[in-house]
Write an enzyme that holds these catalytic residues in place. Sequence first.
Site, short mmCIF file in Angstrom:
data_model
loop_
_atom_site.label_atom_id
_atom_site.label_comp_id
_atom_site.label_asym_id
_atom_site.label_seq_id
_atom_site.Cartn_x
_atom_site.Cartn_y
_atom_site.Cartn_z
N ASP A 118 24.38 -60.70 9.05
CA ASP A 118 23.28 -59.81 8.99
C ASP A 118 22.78 -59.82 7.54
O ASP A 118 23.47 -59.54 6.66
CB ASP A 118 23.38 -58.64 9.52
CG ASP A 118 22.20 -57.82 9.73
OD1 ASP A 118 22.24 -56.95 10.91
OD2 ASP A 118 21.45 -57.98 8.90
N ASP B 255 16.88 -62.14 11.07
CA ASP B 255 17.85 -62.05 9.83
C ASP B 255 19.43 -61.68 10.58
O ASP B 255 20.29 -61.64 9.66
CB ASP B 255 17.60 -61.05 9.23
CG ASP B 255 17.91 -59.73 9.69
OD1 ASP B 255 18.00 -59.30 10.83
OD2 ASP B 255 18.21 -58.69 8.84
N GLU B 256 19.69 -62.38 11.71
CA GLU B 256 20.84 -61.93 12.25
C GLU B 256 21.46 -63.46 13.18
O GLU B 256 20.65 -63.88 13.78
CB GLU B 256 21.07 -61.10 13.30
CG GLU B 256 21.40 -59.85 12.78
CD GLU B 256 21.23 -58.56 13.55
OE1 GLU B 256 21.88 -58.71 14.61
OE2 GLU B 256 20.40 -58.08 13.28
N1 DCP Z 1 12.20 -54.44 10.60
C1 DCP Z 1 10.99 -53.80 10.74
N2 DCP Z 1 10.78 -52.64 11.28
C2 DCP Z 1 12.04 -51.92 11.55
C3 DCP Z 1 13.21 -52.61 11.72
C4 DCP Z 1 13.45 -53.85 11.03
O1 DCP Z 1 9.93 -54.50 10.43
N3 DCP Z 1 11.71 -50.81 12.40
C5 DCP Z 1 12.18 -55.73 9.62
C6 DCP Z 1 12.59 -55.70 8.53
C7 DCP Z 1 13.93 -56.03 8.16
C8 DCP Z 1 14.10 -56.86 9.38
O2 DCP Z 1 13.50 -56.66 10.30
O3 DCP Z 1 14.16 -56.49 6.93
C9 DCP Z 1 15.61 -57.05 9.60
O4 DCP Z 1 15.94 -55.75 10.09
P1 DCP Z 1 17.35 -55.01 10.06
O5 DCP Z 1 17.48 -53.93 10.94
O6 DCP Z 1 18.32 -56.10 9.75
O7 DCP Z 1 17.28 -54.31 8.59
P2 DCP Z 1 17.18 -54.84 7.12
O8 DCP Z 1 17.79 -56.25 7.09
O9 DCP Z 1 16.08 -54.47 6.39
O10 DCP Z 1 18.42 -53.91 6.38
P3 DCP Z 1 20.06 -53.94 6.67
O11 DCP Z 1 20.51 -54.24 5.21
O12 DCP Z 1 20.38 -52.36 7.02
O13 DCP Z 1 20.48 -55.00 7.51
CA CA Z 2 19.61 -57.00 8.07
CA CA Z 3 19.25 -57.35 11.51
#
Ligand code: DCP
Ligand code: CA
Ligand code: CA
Length: 379
Positions: free
Chosen positions: A27, A127-128
């Site tokens: 992730d 992203d996963e």
């Molecule tokens: N995303 C979004 N709105 C949300 C959740 C996520 O637009 N409510 C988008 C932005 C994130 C991407 O999806 O960058 C991936 O979501 P993740 O839940 O994996 O969160 P992040 O990668 O941002 O953070 P982490 O480091 O916690 O994985």
């Molecule tokens: Ca992420």
């Molecule tokens: Ca994710």
Amino acid sequence: MVKLSLNRNYISKMLKTAKTRIIAHVDLDYFFAQCEERENPSYKGKPVVVCVYSARGGDSGVVSTANYVARRFGVKSGMPIFSAKRLLKEVEAVFLPVNHELYNKISDEIMEILRDYSGKFEQRSIDEASLDITERTGRNYGRAEKLALDMKREILMSEGLTCSVGVAPNKLLAKMTAGFNKPDGLKVVRPEEVKSFLFPLPVGELYGVGRKTERVMLELGINTLEDLAKYRIEDLVKVFGEKMGMYFHNAANGVDESPVREREGFVQISKITTLKKDSSDLNEIISDLYELCKAVHERIVNDNIVFRSLGIMVVTENMSIHSRSITLDSYVSDLETLKRACYELLERFLKESPLKIRRIGVRVTNFNVASQKTLKDFQ
Ligand code: DCP
Ligand code: CA
Ligand code: CA
């Protein structure tokens, strides 16, 4: 099948078989915001908030994601942009609109890197990804840990991004494990550690337990995953229905048999490689480029498809990433066209860029099925 699952022996049998698989879950950390940091290194160290601005204008809209600097101030995905601005009003923060084109491109390239680590690869979201690395590691958790470190290093070296990786006996546990040590984390949960890892966690941490379900569970006196694991399955089924009741029971016990499975419907075929040494000499790079064309073409033939768009991806010595693509007037499927077009794109790129190339890739998109016969086969 259902009756069997109700049986405790089934759980211990499943836990034993679970030992035979090793799954890695990757992730990417604060993905959208990290992509922006990579494109603008001057943002590093500052709070970066990526926003989905609504059509109403001004600061209306929500936070898509934020880097960990901004998270320390309480900024979270989904919160209104004005709340994030309030939290960050004392500091110099960067607010940006979403740039999906950039995130998709980086995501594609990273998935392509990860795909090389296992034939059993499943992209789970932008992203996963889950990878079944059982065979690749000879069922050895020590080797699996090293392989996970290799993945992290390669993503960092080639794409400049950090990610968190979980290694565990199944997909669900690997996903939970990946979330445990964020950012830039690596955690391994071996089969004999499954219960000590899971049981102390609050039920809200289980994938699939949302706020509402969590509230119901807390009312039932189920606080931890151990409580959930030991709760009578018949009662769980009564409250949550058969499908979810069974899922909660199995999940809390660390059981998940779902296989790593390539998603149906592909959006692109691509292949990327690292050059033996950084180069800006067309003659040196061309044989690698042609190899990639050949590999991509083999998949095109195998899948019996034609394509209309193609391109090259280039990672230069300073780690910046570029792509050049063209869309043809008609569908093609032959290797010669692919090679010629890639050659021209690379030649043009080398003229424009003073930097040496470190990695190069070929991709085709915009597909159609090759023949009527196959079209029928697909219906
Ligand atoms: N995303 C979004 N709105 C949300 C959740 C996520 O637009 N409510 C988008 C932005 C994130 C991407 O999806 O960058 C991936 O979501 P993740 O839940 O994996 O969160 P992040 O990668 O941002 O953070 P982490 O480091 O916690 O994985
Ligand atoms: Ca992420
Ligand atoms: Ca994710």
